[in-house]
Design a protein around this motif. Structure first.
Motif, PDB file in Angstrom:
ATOM      1  N   ARG B  42      63.415  17.904  78.055  1.00 45.28           N
ATOM      2  CA  ARG B  42      63.516  18.901  79.124  1.00 45.28           C
ATOM      3  C   ARG B  42      62.401  18.810  80.152  1.00 45.28           C
ATOM      4  O   ARG B  42      62.421  19.549  81.132  1.00 45.28           O
ATOM      5  N   SER B  43      61.405  17.948  79.934  1.00 42.64           N
ATOM      6  CA  SER B  43      60.472  17.722  81.025  1.00 42.64           C
ATOM      7  C   SER B  43      61.287  16.975  82.088  1.00 42.64           C
ATOM      8  O   SER B  43      62.190  16.217  81.763  1.00 42.64           O
ATOM      9  N   TYR B  44      60.977  17.253  83.355  1.00 44.31           N
ATOM     10  CA  TYR B  44      61.886  16.810  84.414  1.00 44.31           C
ATOM     11  C   TYR B  44      61.743  15.343  84.788  1.00 44.31           C
ATOM     12  O   TYR B  44      62.711  14.693  85.160  1.00 44.31           O
ATOM     13  N   GLY B  45      60.511  14.847  84.751  1.00 41.55           N
ATOM     14  CA  GLY B  45      60.261  13.527  85.318  1.00 41.55           C
ATOM     15  C   GLY B  45      60.142  12.430  84.282  1.00 41.55           C
ATOM     16  O   GLY B  45      61.060  12.197  83.498  1.00 41.55           O
ATOM     17  N   PRO B  99      59.247  29.145  77.919  1.00 45.10           N
ATOM     18  CA  PRO B  99      59.621  28.585  79.218  1.00 45.10           C
ATOM     19  C   PRO B  99      61.014  29.076  79.597  1.00 45.10           C
ATOM     20  O   PRO B  99      61.638  29.828  78.843  1.00 45.10           O
ATOM     21  N   GLY B 100      61.538  28.637  80.722  1.00 49.29           N
ATOM     22  CA  GLY B 100      62.815  29.132  81.235  1.00 49.29           C
ATOM     23  C   GLY B 100      64.047  28.554  80.561  1.00 49.29           C
ATOM     24  O   GLY B 100      65.165  28.871  80.940  1.00 49.29           O
ATOM     25  N   THR B 101      63.856  27.692  79.568  1.00 50.29           N
ATOM     26  CA  THR B 101      64.981  27.206  78.775  1.00 50.29           C
ATOM     27  C   THR B 101      64.580  27.267  77.310  1.00 50.29           C
ATOM     28  O   THR B 101      63.401  27.099  76.987  1.00 50.29           O
ATOM     29  N   TYR B 292      68.144  37.256  79.764  1.00 53.86           N
ATOM     30  CA  TYR B 292      66.962  37.527  80.589  1.00 53.86           C
ATOM     31  C   TYR B 292      66.083  36.280  80.714  1.00 53.86           C
ATOM     32  O   TYR B 292      65.689  35.894  81.803  1.00 53.86           O
ATOM     33  N   PHE B 293      65.788  35.652  79.575  1.00 56.71           N
ATOM     34  CA  PHE B 293      64.859  34.526  79.604  1.00 56.71           C
ATOM     35  C   PHE B 293      65.521  33.195  79.935  1.00 56.71           C
ATOM     36  O   PHE B 293      64.875  32.297  80.446  1.00 56.71           O
TER      37      PHE B 293
END
Lengths: 240, 441
Positions: B42-45, B99-101, B292-293
């Protein structure tokens, strides 16, 4: 539920699924110290009872002792034990081939045979054998493994027929390809390859819905129907 | 197989290894010339990419210990946060920082030292870690905490997996009384208003703002600010009377194929933003903890929205004193470029605690996260943004980054200490990722 071969990825997934529904577990392993972290994980996740029992499936003389030594005969016995082996080795080395045959057929069949007798005497129980699509036809590339699974499938089928008038049920699971330690490094087509968790779900569903034979991914059903019906003259020439 | 981060850019060709035990990880360290551990991707890069060897840690997923009295948790690095949420929220326990996920691993949360909407009161995830077991490049296992191997501990929190392979993490779970959240929505017509709302509501446990980054001129920075609190049992709505934990998370919808890249263009994003802003009704409501999260978790594979080429996320933080001026400069630049970011999230970080990792991203000030489809224009814009962030003394979040240069690390004041530790423990850079090579870490 008693799971034989609980250290495998499939065994772990089947155990998790059962524990998540609140069921208690007995897990066997040759090396109980290696099994213990997995057992503790299940206890913490699902707050259910998990017992680890040291057991070597290949030591046939210990089979009866395992079953009689349990505090109670379990409701469900699942045998997940299996060994793919290296076919190029199995082809030329009888000792290696014998190990594949014993691990996939001789030992699981004999153990489940003893379980069946005890279930029959008690009047109920569910036996789940994890066999393989490889047992449906001997392939050039893995017929040692395949023939052992064929034997196991036939044994389960016979047990099921014998017990069909009792309340003892026998389920044969054919997972197809599964992304596990056993298949790590093999190139498997994603559509045909299940995750271990899918096998766990398939076992739970098969028990709940009183199934006899189950393919984990349904796409294997038509594929194996074609393969089973192919004339031998044609089958022997195709490479797969 | 092709492997990438969540942004689907860049990609490498590698078959990840799936270790189950410490011994297997040790064996991989011994035979691979270069490797990096990876969680749930899930890290983007490019943080979890290495073309030689990637350790997919998701089979290292056992819980090791949990104390029902205190919330003390020990688990292996590959345990998914989604598992902890599903298993422990109904028992009244939640992670202290999320975190958001929820589709991240605990090891990944440590490696990126993730923050949440409660950073201003709770710090980052690393602030709640008691200790961790780390396998170094030489195969040795070290227990690190704020009392033993402190340097290594600090470098590992936010260290992007470069200090060693995180094996096990001990951390504190927090008690919750219900699985519901009391959410309050506030509308801010301008950037200044949004920032004032953050500062006047710093007593709220959770706060975050969605910002319309295509609005310009007098509307620059218009936002919806969301505040949240865990709902106490005494405030349960009548429909949930006596059932504090009854939320059944909805089935996930999955985006099965990539949408064409043109779907996310300036017009569609501007239209979405205008509608989203207009429909935001100020006021209070009660929502489930999961929605919510983790609103985006409801759409599996939302990273495919940006098309085949993937997207990059750009998250920076500016020192608080420079935030008003710096944010305005950046939003002006983004709005002028007409580059629509679907997700634009603003948050005020609190003061960093003493325990903050050497490469931990959060520091006191405003952080903004934006995402853009991969294109030549995007990379040019991001270079301009880099210059603004650097000029205001800000830093980029490495877990989101896929393209910045080593010069952008200047915003990390403990960079030299991190590099020195790497040099001492792993001079040949046995542990390395595309990110570590790109940034010379």
């Amino acid at each position: 539920m008693l799971v034989v071969g609980g250290t495998s990825d499939m065994g772990r997934a089947i155990a998790h699924r059962h524990a998540a529904a609140g069921g208690a577990l007995i897990l066997t392993a040759r090396d109980t110290a290696r099994m213990e972290p997995d057992a503790q994980d299940i206890r913490l996740r699902y707050r259910t009872e998990v017992t680890v029992v040291g057991f070597d499936l290949l030591a046939l003389e210990t089979h009866a002792g395992l079953l009689d030594g349990l505090p109670a005969l379990p409701d469900i016995v699942v045998c997940v034990a299996g060994l793919l082996g290296d076919h190029t080795v199995s082809r030329g080395d009888p000792i290696a081939a014998k190990l594949v045959m014993e691990t996939n057929y001789v030992a699981p069949a004999l153990l489940l045979g003893l379980v069946a007798n005890r279930f029959e005497a008690r009047g109920r129980g569910v036996i789940v054998g994890i066999s393989s699509v490889a047992g449906e036809r001997g392939r050039a590339s893995n017929y040692v493994y395949g023939s052992a699974k064929a034997g196991f499938t036939a044994f389960l089928s016979g047990l099921r027929a014998r017990l069909s008038r009792t309340s003892v049920r026998v389920v044969t699971i054919k997972p197809g390809f599964v992304a596990t330690r056993m298949t790590a490094g093999l190139k498997l087509p994603p559509v045909l390859t299940a995750q271990p968790e899918e096998v766990g779900a398939a076992v739970a569903a098969a028990i709940r819905r009183h199934k006899d034979v189950v393919y984990v991914r349904s796409i294997w059903q038509p594929i194996m129907t074609i393969i089973r019906h192919m004339p031998e003259t044609m089958f022997k020439r195709i490479k797969y | 197989m092709k492997l990438s981060g969540w942004g689907r850019y860049p990609c490498v060709e590698v078959v990840p290894e799936q270790p189950r035990t410490d011994t297997e990880i040790c064996a991989h360290l011994a035979c691979a010339t270069s490797l990096i551990a990876r969680g749930n991707g899930r890290s983007y890069g490019d943080a979890a990419l290495n073309e030689t060897c990637v350790l997919d840690m998701r089979r290292m997923s056992r819980l090791v210990a949990f104390d029902e009295g205190s919330g003390f948790m020990v688990c292996e690095a590959g345990v998914l946060l989604s598992d902890l949420v599903a298993l422990f929220v109904p028992r009244g326990w939640f992670v202290p920082v999320t975190p958001g996920t929820r589709f991240v691993t605990i090891g990944g949360m440590v490696a990126a030292d993730v923050h949440g909407k409660n950073h201003h009161v709770a710090g980052s995830f690393g602030d709640h870690v008691y200790w961790l077991d780390l396998m170094l490049a030489d195969g040795g296992v070290m227990r690190c905490s704020s009392e033993e191997n402190v340097g290594l501990f600090n470098a590992t929190l936010g260290g992007m997996g470069l200090t060693g392979v995180i094996l096990r993490v001990a951390f504190a779970m927090q008690r919750i009384e219900t699985d519901l959240m009391a959410q309050r929505l506030l509308k801010a017509a301008t950037l200044d208003e949004a920032m004032d709302l953050f500062e006047s509501n710093d007593a709220s446990t959770y706060s975050v703002a969605w910002i319309d980054c295509l609005a310009s001129g007098g509307r620059l920075g218009r936002s919806l600010v969301t505040l949240g609190e865990h709902l106490p049992r005494s405030a349960l709505p009548p429909t949930r009377e006596g059932r504090p934990f009854a939320d059944v998370p909805r089935q996930r919808l999955a985006l099965p194929v990539s949408s064409p890249a043109w779907v996310m263009n300036q017009r569609s994003v501007a239209a979405f933003n205008a509608l989203y802003y207009a429909r935001g009704r100020p006021g209070e409501r009660i929502v489930s903890l999961v929605s919510y999260f983790y609103p985006l978790d409801a759409i599996g594979g939302w990273n495919r929205l940006y098309g085949r080429n993937g997207f990059v996320q750009y998250q920076f933080v500016l020192p608080k004193s420079a935030s008003r001026e710096g944010l305005r400069a950046i939003l002006d630049r983004v709005a002028a470029a007409g580059a629509g970011s679907f997700l634009a999230v603003l948050k005020l970080f609190g003061t960093v605690r003493s325990r903050a990792g050497s490469l931990s991203f959060p520091r006191e000030g405003y952080t903004l996260a934006l995402d853009f489809p991969v294109s030549a224009g995007t990379f040019k814009l991001l270079e301009q943004l880099d210059a603004i962030v650097a000029a205001f003394g800000g830093r980029l979040y490495l877990a989101k980054d896929a393209r910045s240069g080593a010069a952008m690390l200047a915003g990390y004041d403990q960079l030299d200490a991190f590099r020195a530790l790497r040099e001492r423990l792993d001079p040949v850079r046995h542990l390395s990722s595309l990110l570590s090579r790109r940034l010379g870490l």
